[in-house]
Design an enzyme around this catalytic site. Structure first.
Site, PDB file in Angstrom:
ATOM      1  N   HIS A 141     -27.609  -6.172  32.560  1.00 55.61           N
ATOM      2  CA  HIS A 141     -28.493  -5.543  31.779  1.00 55.61           C
ATOM      3  C   HIS A 141     -28.006  -4.023  31.598  1.00 55.61           C
ATOM      4  O   HIS A 141     -27.389  -3.343  32.497  1.00 55.61           O
ATOM      5  CB  HIS A 141     -29.767  -5.541  32.516  1.00 55.61           C
ATOM      6  CG  HIS A 141     -30.931  -4.942  31.972  1.00 55.61           C
ATOM      7  ND1 HIS A 141     -31.214  -4.900  30.690  1.00 55.61           N
ATOM      8  CD2 HIS A 141     -31.971  -4.468  32.704  1.00 55.61           C
ATOM      9  CE1 HIS A 141     -32.257  -4.165  30.396  1.00 55.61           C
ATOM     10  NE2 HIS A 141     -32.939  -4.164  31.735  1.00 55.61           N
TER      11      HIS A 141
ATOM     12  N   HIS B 193     -36.246  -8.612  29.887  1.00 54.33           N
ATOM     13  CA  HIS B 193     -37.209  -8.078  29.163  1.00 54.33           C
ATOM     14  C   HIS B 193     -36.644  -7.102  28.044  1.00 54.33           C
ATOM     15  O   HIS B 193     -37.383  -6.592  27.272  1.00 54.33           O
ATOM     16  CB  HIS B 193     -38.155  -7.013  29.928  1.00 54.33           C
ATOM     17  CG  HIS B 193     -37.415  -5.925  30.476  1.00 54.33           C
ATOM     18  ND1 HIS B 193     -38.236  -4.656  30.676  1.00 54.33           N
ATOM     19  CD2 HIS B 193     -36.424  -5.535  31.301  1.00 54.33           C
ATOM     20  CE1 HIS B 193     -37.414  -3.532  31.193  1.00 54.33           C
ATOM     21  NE2 HIS B 193     -36.372  -4.412  31.420  1.00 54.33           N
TER      22      HIS B 193
ATOM     23  N   ASP C   2     -33.599  -8.073  35.657  1.00 53.73           N
ATOM     24  CA  ASP C   2     -34.871  -7.775  36.175  1.00 53.73           C
ATOM     25  C   ASP C   2     -35.880  -9.024  36.416  1.00 53.73           C
ATOM     26  O   ASP C   2     -37.099  -8.704  36.986  1.00 53.73           O
ATOM     27  CB  ASP C   2     -35.604  -6.932  34.890  1.00 53.73           C
ATOM     28  CG  ASP C   2     -35.125  -5.518  34.827  1.00 53.73           C
ATOM     29  OD1 ASP C   2     -35.243  -4.729  35.719  1.00 53.73           O
ATOM     30  OD2 ASP C   2     -34.495  -5.058  33.716  1.00 53.73           O
TER      31      ASP C   2
ATOM     32  N   HIS D  34     -34.105  -5.731  41.034  1.00 52.91           N
ATOM     33  CA  HIS D  34     -35.161  -4.813  42.026  1.00 52.91           C
ATOM     34  C   HIS D  34     -35.601  -5.542  43.096  1.00 52.91           C
ATOM     35  O   HIS D  34     -36.052  -6.791  42.759  1.00 52.91           O
ATOM     36  CB  HIS D  34     -36.107  -4.465  41.153  1.00 52.91           C
ATOM     37  CG  HIS D  34     -35.758  -3.540  39.874  1.00 52.91           C
ATOM     38  ND1 HIS D  34     -35.244  -2.112  40.061  1.00 52.91           N
ATOM     39  CD2 HIS D  34     -35.909  -3.589  38.718  1.00 52.91           C
ATOM     40  CE1 HIS D  34     -35.123  -1.378  38.844  1.00 52.91           C
ATOM     41  NE2 HIS D  34     -35.152  -2.497  38.126  1.00 52.91           N
TER      42      HIS D  34
ATOM     43  N   HIS E 172     -39.543   3.639  35.577  1.00 50.31           N
ATOM     44  CA  HIS E 172     -39.042   3.451  34.023  1.00 50.31           C
ATOM     45  C   HIS E 172     -39.818   4.647  33.144  1.00 50.31           C
ATOM     46  O   HIS E 172     -39.883   4.378  32.062  1.00 50.31           O
ATOM     47  CB  HIS E 172     -39.232   2.026  33.638  1.00 50.31           C
ATOM     48  CG  HIS E 172     -38.250   0.983  34.067  1.00 50.31           C
ATOM     49  ND1 HIS E 172     -37.730   1.052  35.313  1.00 50.31           N
ATOM     50  CD2 HIS E 172     -37.746  -0.065  33.355  1.00 50.31           C
ATOM     51  CE1 HIS E 172     -36.910   0.207  35.329  1.00 50.31           C
ATOM     52  NE2 HIS E 172     -36.898  -0.789  34.219  1.00 50.31           N
TER      53      HIS E 172
ATOM     54  N   GLU F  92     -30.132  -1.336  30.800  1.00 49.27           N
ATOM     55  CA  GLU F  92     -31.188  -0.134  31.136  1.00 49.27           C
ATOM     56  C   GLU F  92     -30.422   0.622  32.176  1.00 49.27           C
ATOM     57  O   GLU F  92     -29.740   0.125  33.040  1.00 49.27           O
ATOM     58  CB  GLU F  92     -32.433  -0.891  31.435  1.00 49.27           C
ATOM     59  CG  GLU F  92     -33.654   0.352  31.403  1.00 49.27           C
ATOM     60  CD  GLU F  92     -34.889  -0.188  31.340  1.00 49.27           C
ATOM     61  OE1 GLU F  92     -35.214  -1.559  31.418  1.00 49.27           O
ATOM     62  OE2 GLU F  92     -35.947   0.235  31.153  1.00 49.27           O
TER      63      GLU F  92
ATOM     64  N   TYR G 294     -45.020  -5.933  39.156  1.00 48.80           N
ATOM     65  CA  TYR G 294     -44.031  -5.848  38.515  1.00 48.80           C
ATOM     66  C   TYR G 294     -44.219  -6.635  37.047  1.00 48.80           C
ATOM     67  O   TYR G 294     -43.880  -6.168  35.848  1.00 48.80           O
ATOM     68  CB  TYR G 294     -42.666  -6.311  39.242  1.00 48.80           C
ATOM     69  CG  TYR G 294     -41.375  -5.953  38.511  1.00 48.80           C
ATOM     70  CD1 TYR G 294     -40.925  -4.893  38.816  1.00 48.80           C
ATOM     71  CD2 TYR G 294     -40.737  -6.972  37.528  1.00 48.80           C
ATOM     72  CE1 TYR G 294     -39.518  -4.478  38.184  1.00 48.80           C
ATOM     73  CE2 TYR G 294     -39.756  -6.498  36.853  1.00 48.80           C
ATOM     74  CZ  TYR G 294     -38.966  -5.362  37.352  1.00 48.80           C
ATOM     75  OH  TYR G 294     -37.817  -4.790  36.793  1.00 48.80           O
TER      76      TYR G 294
ATOM     77  N   ASP H 162     -31.248   2.059  34.607  1.00 48.08           N
ATOM     78  CA  ASP H 162     -31.519   2.145  36.096  1.00 48.08           C
ATOM     79  C   ASP H 162     -30.291   0.913  36.847  1.00 48.08           C
ATOM     80  O   ASP H 162     -30.143   0.635  37.912  1.00 48.08           O
ATOM     81  CB  ASP H 162     -32.902   1.511  36.640  1.00 48.08           C
ATOM     82  CG  ASP H 162     -33.636   0.322  35.815  1.00 48.08           C
ATOM     83  OD1 ASP H 162     -32.965   0.205  34.529  1.00 48.08           O
ATOM     84  OD2 ASP H 162     -34.384  -0.040  36.479  1.00 48.08           O
TER      85      ASP H 162
HETATM   86 FE1  FEO Z   1     -34.860  -3.224  32.493  1.00 48.58          FE
HETATM   87 FE2  FEO Z   1     -34.846  -2.458  35.831  1.00 48.58          FE
HETATM   88  O1  FEO Z   1     -34.391  -2.265  34.168  1.00 48.58           O
END
Ligand code: FEO
Length: 404
Positions: free
Chosen positions: A80, A148, A167, A228, A24, A82, A195, A84
């Site tokens: 989500h 998050h 996440d 993840h 990130h 984001e 994490y 990734d």
């Molecule tokens: Fe909040 Fe793994 O992205």
């Protein structure tokens, strides 16, 4: 990697990023990471999340294999935004033309601002409590705002007792294994904590609220799939992940202190070692972490469960050294709670270091132990003693706090 069938007609179609080390853009991921996406084959073939853009081809290849050579996506669920997890959203939409794209209310706002070409996309907003039918299965949606990001949500399929948690409950862990019960549990728990410390920590109140909400909904979950790392399989593993998050969110300190410092001509470093002796003599487990040798996310992993944080820097140009400022800024953003703090440092003439560090520590709400120790040029016998005494005093404060 090839798709992996994790339940009947439910496939992991994500990507393993073996070389990820800069997660990130601000945190280390020493074991690499994964971007997990999931495909459910039902009357409506549904894709949950995507992958980082660099891995788009891998995702499409896995979709094709999971679909048996005739790739099709009817529905997409975007838990989500984001990049990734949604970095190849536009490519996937253009390639498969899904009938519907489901996301949370905040997810829609994020989607529109990430994808300026999305005006014609068939976006459907699904707030908490909404559910859809994809054939034999239903999908229920639970917003997890600020766990998050504002847009995060969990998708739950009651017929399969499976939850896709975005996440939450993830770990940076690249491997050929897909399930948590297939790897060393101690190492995986460390990755889970790492994490949490670097990504989730500031949102600990939201974590507790979400855990209570999930418990109140009586969801029957026997597979928990974060975006993840490894999948939590079986009720014991799922309970372990949920309970770990509750423990993390409560931020109960261990009998441990972290001394974080930078140094120019080793005076501040010598002070750190003398402080360490005082702490150790009080039975405290100590980590001495030079910011030249430890990335701020490695420091934060240790600070996460420590009872005390002691920060040292020489005075430099009326300030503190830049790497100390870096770690303090990073730490403040992650909002650690229940910490004892102390400052120390050396100086040649003006000597602002201790005052500046103290302001940072009090700004984080730490219980400050004084007097801070400030040394001109090189420590003397007396100032070594003052450092040792500071360590002892912090150690006694830790012991008093933990026994209260
Ligand atoms: Fe909040 Fe793994 O992205």
């Amino acid at each position: 990697m090839k798709p992996v069938e994790i339940k009947k007609d439910i496939f992991w179609v994500g990507a393993v990023d073996w070389n990820s080390r800069d997660f990130h853009g601000y945190s280390l991921s020493p074991r690499g990471t994964t971007y997990n996406a999931f495909l459910v084959k039902d009357e409506k073939i549904t894709l949950f999340d995507t992958v980082k853009a660099d891995f788009t081809n891998e995702l499409m290849c896995s979709i094709a294999q999971a679909c048996g050579g005739t790739p099709r996506i009817d529905y997409m669920v975007v838990n989500h935004l984001e990049p990734d997890h949604a970095g190849c959203l536009d490519t996937i939409v253009e390639r498969y033309h899904p009938e519907k794209i489901f996301c949370s209310p905040m997810g829609e706002k994020a989607l529109r601002s990430y994808y300026h070409n999305s005006q014609d996309w068939p976006v459907v907003v699904v707030p908490t409590g909404a559910s859809i039918t994809i054939g034999k299965r239903t999908v229920q949606f639970i917003e997890t705002r600020m766990l998050h990001w504002p847009d995060n949500m969990i998708s739950y399929i009651p017929e399969d007792k499976i939850a896709f948690s975005s996440d939450a409950f993830g770990q940076n862990w690249a491997s050929t294994e897909r399930f948590a019960d297939e790897v060393d549990s101690h190492a995986l728990n460390a990755a889970l904590a790492d994490y949490y410390a670097n990504i989730v920590l500031p949102y600990s109140p939201v974590v507790l609220k979400t855990l209570d909400q999930l418990a109140g909904m009586n969801l029957d979950i026997d597979m928990l799939c974060p975006d993840h790392g490894l999948i939590w399989r079986g009720k014991d593993e799922v309970a372990h992940a949920l309970n770990s998050y509750r423990e993390f969110a409560l931020q109960k300190p261990a009998k441990k202190a972290v001394i974080v410092y930078d140094t120019m001509w080793h005076s501040t470093e010598k002070m750190a070692r003398a402080i360490c002796d005082g702490l150790a003599d009080e039975g405290i487990s100590v980590r001495i972490m030079s910011v030249k040798h430890n990335h701020h996310s490695a420091v934060m992993r240790e600070v996460f469960d420590a009872a005390a944080v002691l920060v040292g820097s020489p005075t430099h140009n009326n300030g503190i050294l830049p790497l100390v400022a870096d770690v303090l800024t990073y730490m403040k953003g992650l909002r650690p709670q229940n910490k004892i703090g102390a400052a120390f440092g050396s100086f040649g003439w003006s000597g602002e270091c201790v005052k500046i560090i103290t302001e940072h520590l009090t700004g984080m709400g730490m219980e400050l132990i004084e007097p801070a120790v400030k040394v001109k040029n090189l420590p003397s016998h007396e100032t070594y003693q003052a450092c040792y005494d500071l360590g002892k005093k912090v150690g006694q404060a830790i012991n008093a706090k933990l026994s209260a």
